[in-house]
Design an enzyme around this catalytic site. Structure first.
Site, PDB file in Angstrom:
ATOM      1  N   ASN A 213       0.829  -1.202   0.000  1.00  0.00           N
ATOM      2  CA  ASN A 213       0.000   0.000   0.000  1.00  0.00           C
ATOM      3  C   ASN A 213       0.863   1.252   0.000  1.00  0.00           C
ATOM      4  O   ASN A 213       1.945   1.300   0.599  1.00  0.00           O
ATOM      5  CB  ASN A 213      -1.022  -0.001   1.140  1.00  0.00           C
ATOM      6  CG  ASN A 213      -0.428  -0.206   2.520  1.00  0.00           C
ATOM      7  OD1 ASN A 213       0.628  -0.826   2.678  1.00  0.00           O
ATOM      8  ND2 ASN A 213      -1.116   0.297   3.522  1.00  0.00           N
TER       9      ASN A 213
ATOM     10  N   TYR B   1      -5.899  11.660   1.274  1.00  0.00           N
ATOM     11  CA  TYR B   1      -6.178  10.276   1.655  1.00  0.00           C
ATOM     12  C   TYR B   1      -6.784   9.374   0.566  1.00  0.00           C
ATOM     13  O   TYR B   1      -6.343   8.236   0.399  1.00  0.00           O
ATOM     14  CB  TYR B   1      -7.071  10.230   2.891  1.00  0.00           C
ATOM     15  CG  TYR B   1      -6.442  10.751   4.172  1.00  0.00           C
ATOM     16  CD1 TYR B   1      -5.105  11.130   4.230  1.00  0.00           C
ATOM     17  CD2 TYR B   1      -7.196  10.859   5.336  1.00  0.00           C
ATOM     18  CE1 TYR B   1      -4.547  11.612   5.398  1.00  0.00           C
ATOM     19  CE2 TYR B   1      -6.635  11.342   6.513  1.00  0.00           C
ATOM     20  CZ  TYR B   1      -5.313  11.718   6.537  1.00  0.00           C
ATOM     21  OH  TYR B   1      -4.761  12.178   7.707  1.00  0.00           O
TER      22      TYR B   1
ATOM     23  N   CYS C 100     -10.661  -3.892  -4.003  1.00  0.00           N
ATOM     24  CA  CYS C 100      -9.638  -4.874  -4.400  1.00  0.00           C
ATOM     25  C   CYS C 100     -10.276  -6.196  -4.816  1.00  0.00           C
ATOM     26  O   CYS C 100      -9.772  -6.872  -5.714  1.00  0.00           O
ATOM     27  CB  CYS C 100      -8.639  -5.096  -3.269  1.00  0.00           C
ATOM     28  SG  CYS C 100      -7.487  -3.722  -3.098  1.00  0.00           S
TER      29      CYS C 100
ATOM     30  N   GLU D  44      -2.911  -4.907  -3.088  1.00  0.00           N
ATOM     31  CA  GLU D  44      -3.385  -5.804  -4.148  1.00  0.00           C
ATOM     32  C   GLU D  44      -3.378  -5.092  -5.501  1.00  0.00           C
ATOM     33  O   GLU D  44      -2.987  -5.666  -6.517  1.00  0.00           O
ATOM     34  CB  GLU D  44      -4.800  -6.308  -3.842  1.00  0.00           C
ATOM     35  CG  GLU D  44      -4.913  -7.118  -2.572  1.00  0.00           C
ATOM     36  CD  GLU D  44      -5.275  -6.270  -1.355  1.00  0.00           C
ATOM     37  OE1 GLU D  44      -4.748  -5.144  -1.222  1.00  0.00           O
ATOM     38  OE2 GLU D  44      -6.060  -6.747  -0.547  1.00  0.00           O
TER      39      GLU D  44
ATOM     40  N   CYS E 233     -10.161  -5.279   0.604  1.00  0.00           N
ATOM     41  CA  CYS E 233     -11.279  -4.338   0.618  1.00  0.00           C
ATOM     42  C   CYS E 233     -12.185  -4.610  -0.588  1.00  0.00           C
ATOM     43  O   CYS E 233     -11.830  -5.370  -1.502  1.00  0.00           O
ATOM     44  CB  CYS E 233     -10.764  -2.898   0.602  1.00  0.00           C
ATOM     45  SG  CYS E 233     -10.148  -2.343  -1.005  1.00  0.00           S
TER      46      CYS E 233
ATOM     47  N   GLU F 254       0.196   5.201   0.596  1.00  0.00           N
ATOM     48  CA  GLU F 254      -0.780   6.206   1.009  1.00  0.00           C
ATOM     49  C   GLU F 254      -0.378   7.592   0.517  1.00  0.00           C
ATOM     50  O   GLU F 254       0.703   7.790  -0.045  1.00  0.00           O
ATOM     51  CB  GLU F 254      -0.933   6.151   2.539  1.00  0.00           C
ATOM     52  CG  GLU F 254      -1.491   4.798   2.983  1.00  0.00           C
ATOM     53  CD  GLU F 254      -1.754   4.682   4.463  1.00  0.00           C
ATOM     54  OE1 GLU F 254      -1.304   5.562   5.239  1.00  0.00           O
ATOM     55  OE2 GLU F 254      -2.407   3.698   4.858  1.00  0.00           O
ATOM     56  N   ASN F 255      -1.316   8.537   0.710  1.00  0.00           N
ATOM     57  CA  ASN F 255      -1.102   9.886   0.201  1.00  0.00           C
ATOM     58  C   ASN F 255      -1.721  10.875   1.181  1.00  0.00           C
ATOM     59  O   ASN F 255      -2.741  10.565   1.804  1.00  0.00           O
ATOM     60  CB  ASN F 255      -1.771   9.999  -1.183  1.00  0.00           C
ATOM     61  CG  ASN F 255      -1.351  11.243  -1.923  1.00  0.00           C
ATOM     62  OD1 ASN F 255      -1.812  12.340  -1.641  1.00  0.00           O
ATOM     63  ND2 ASN F 255      -0.456  11.070  -2.881  1.00  0.00           N
TER      64      ASN F 255
END
Ligand code: THU
Length: 138
Positions: free
Chosen positions: A48, A54, A95, A61, A92, A50-51
């Protein structure tokens, strides 16, 4: 506890644990790694990312799928998702749909902890029943 038929390659499990360490998750603190095996035998990994904005973060995945497609792969045989929470990191919803594009209904999704313990195994159709996929457009 898993039965023999639920066991996957230890290398795939180790790849998911290893790439999880490289996750960029400063906001959630929740690192995830994914390793998939393509039908050509290649393994592709993702973590993952992130940013600060958000919603722009991407899941492990999705990263592994993007790597597979970029390498020319189109079919996922199996995937390991490695999280670090108290239980299995189940993919999730988004995904699950992304996996649906490249996996057969019986494709196994192994959820592991960072030590490589398999916590849960599900098929894609168990995770996403009555799904919409490429053939739905026919
Ligand atoms: N995450 C994944 O990478 N895969 C999943 O299937 C579940 C969630 C990430 C997204 C976010 O960076 C962090 O876990 C917390 O939700």
């Amino acid at each position: 506890m898993t039965s023999a038929s639920q066991q996957t390659d230890v290398k795939l499990i180790e790849a998911a644990s290893a790439v999880r360490e490289r996750a960029y998750a400063p906001y959630s603190g929740f690192k995830v790694g994914a390793a998939l095996r393509c039908d050509d035998g290649q393994v592709h990994v993702g973590c993952n990312v992130e940013n600060a904005a958000y919603p722009e973060g991407i899941c492990a995945e999705g990263g592994a799928i993007a790597a597979m497609v970029a390498a020319g792969g189109r079919k996922i045989v199996e995937i390991v998702v490695c999280g670090g929470g108290s239980g299995p990191c189940t993919p999730c919803g988004g995904c699950r749909q992304k996996l649906r594009e490249f996996g057969a209904p019986g494709m196994r999704v192994y959820m592991t902890d960072p030590a490589g313990q398999v916590l849960l195994v599900k098929t894609l159709s168990e995770l996403l029943p009555d799904s919409f996929g490429p053939e739905s457009l026919d």
